[in-house]
Design an enzyme around this catalytic site. Structure first.
Site, mmCIF file in Angstrom:
data_model
loop_
_atom_site.group_PDB
_atom_site.id
_atom_site.type_symbol
_atom_site.label_atom_id
_atom_site.label_comp_id
_atom_site.label_asym_id
_atom_site.label_seq_id
_atom_site.Cartn_x
_atom_site.Cartn_y
_atom_site.Cartn_z
ATOM 1 N N ASP A 1 -14.814 -5.334 12.370
ATOM 2 C CA ASP A 1 -15.614 -4.492 11.474
ATOM 3 C C ASP A 1 -17.073 -4.918 11.538
ATOM 4 O O ASP A 1 -17.975 -4.075 11.503
ATOM 5 C CB ASP A 1 -15.085 -4.607 10.042
ATOM 6 C CG ASP A 1 -13.618 -4.220 9.932
ATOM 7 O OD1 ASP A 1 -13.180 -3.343 10.707
ATOM 8 O OD2 ASP A 1 -12.916 -4.801 9.087
ATOM 9 N N ARG B 1 0.804 -1.222 0.000
ATOM 10 C CA ARG B 1 0.000 0.000 0.000
ATOM 11 C C ARG B 1 0.841 1.279 0.000
ATOM 12 O O ARG B 1 0.282 2.380 -0.095
ATOM 13 C CB ARG B 1 -0.923 -0.002 1.214
ATOM 14 C CG ARG B 1 -0.210 0.182 2.539
ATOM 15 C CD ARG B 1 -1.020 -0.196 3.757
ATOM 16 N NE ARG B 1 -2.388 0.258 3.774
ATOM 17 C CZ ARG B 1 -3.274 -0.130 4.695
ATOM 18 N NH1 ARG B 1 -2.916 -0.958 5.663
ATOM 19 N NH2 ARG B 1 -4.517 0.303 4.654
#
Length: 319
Positions: free
Chosen positions: A267, A114
């Site tokens: 999440d 990333r």
């Protein structure tokens, strides 16, 4: 500059979506031959879960002008997540990640790719112009770690939401390798948490961030700094919750017959808590829904595969 949107969202979030390659067989990443592609990213998982429950959900991000970016844009559309604040950055690539398959249900090995990604170019200009367009903002501790400009954006959104009277939830979601030091990480994340109404740390995260080792002491730390309520995730044991009025308790964990993959459980917990609170349920009911969705998620291989639709939610709550 993101264009204004005069239609109110239920929830707006911001983050880095990533292409996820999940190993099709157990083993070390270097030895795996076959992978399944999916979408990933903590905030995207939450946006996906909320959209599946029928909440109008917007997502602020930047994607590269590449195949991964196009794949993720299609996934957002497929899940019904609004893309009004999704920008394409042709100068940076879309991030991706690799994940092992753990045959015994233990935490998988993950490698991220990333650095210099399109989402790391997020900044204040990506914020909605004008009045904040949602009744709730969901944030994590990942986005502010992407870059100094992304950090500015997250604080800007939090202040924008508060000024508009929107509520805010915050999941620390620690990624120590993205921060220059543990001290900077804790200071920044705790400052963000102080702007939130609902804080959702895990027990180990809370210990790292506050120095306290019990769920109630961790909750008190954030309540004293301005949070309205805190739910501390305890894994299979459930969650401890406490409101600023002093009411507290434990939401019992849900037994899982077989753990397939633990990634995304937190999440899922956030999806349950946020959706319940937005529906007007109280904190105990919200924590219970969070536990139910988190338990469902670990029974599936993908980070968001187990997030339920509205029709699947009732069975999950009563399993």
């Amino acid at each position: 500059m993101a264009s204004p949107n005069d239609t109110l969202f239920d929830v707006l979030t911001v983050g880095e979506p990533m292409a996820l390659f999940m190993a099709a067989e157990p083993g070390e990443l270097h030895a795996v031959h076959d992978f399944r592609r999916a979408a990933a990213g903590a905030e995207l998982n939450v946006a996906t879960g909320l959209a599946r429950l029928g909440l109008r959900t917007g997502y602020i991000t930047r994607l590269g002008d590449d195949s991964f970016g196009r794949f993720l844009a299609n996934e957002l559309a497929r899940e019904g997540i609004d893309r009004s604040f999704v920008q394409v950055d042709a100068s940076r690539p879309t991030g991706f990640m690799l994940k092992t398959r753990a045959a015994d249900g233990s935490d998988p090995q993950i490698e991220y790719f990333r650095k210099g990604s399109a989402a790391s170019g997020l900044g204040p200009a990506d914020a909605p112009a004008g009045v904040f367009p949602a009744r709730h903002l969901h944030l994590t501790g990942i986005t502010p770690a992407l870059s100094p400009r992304a950090l500015e954006l997250v604080f800007h959104l939090a202040r924008q939401a508060r000024a508009a009277g929107a509520t805010i939830s915050f999941d620390p979601n620690l990624r120590p390798r993205l921060w220059p030091s543990p001290e900077v990480m804790a200071e920044t994340i705790n400052a963000l948490a102080a702007l939130a109404d609902t804080v959702l740390p895990g027990l180990s995260e809370g210990t790292q961030l506050t120095g306290h080792t019990t769920p109630e002491a961790i909750a008190d730390f954030y309540l004293e700094r301005g949070a309205r309520q805190v739910a501390v995730k305890l894994g299979p044991e459930g969650a401890f919750y406490k409101h600023k009025d002093g009411a507290s308790g434990f939401a019992q964990g849900i037994a899982v017959e077989r753990v397939v993959d633990t990634v995304g459980a937190g999440d899922g917990f956030a999806v349950g808590v946020v959706s319940a609170l937005l529906e007007g349920l109280d904190l105990p009911a919200a924590a219970a829904r969070g536990n139910a969705i988190g338990a469902r998620v670990v029974g599936f291989p993908g980070d968001s595969d187990g997030l339920p639709t509205r029709a699947q939610l009732h069975p999950a709550l009563h399993s």
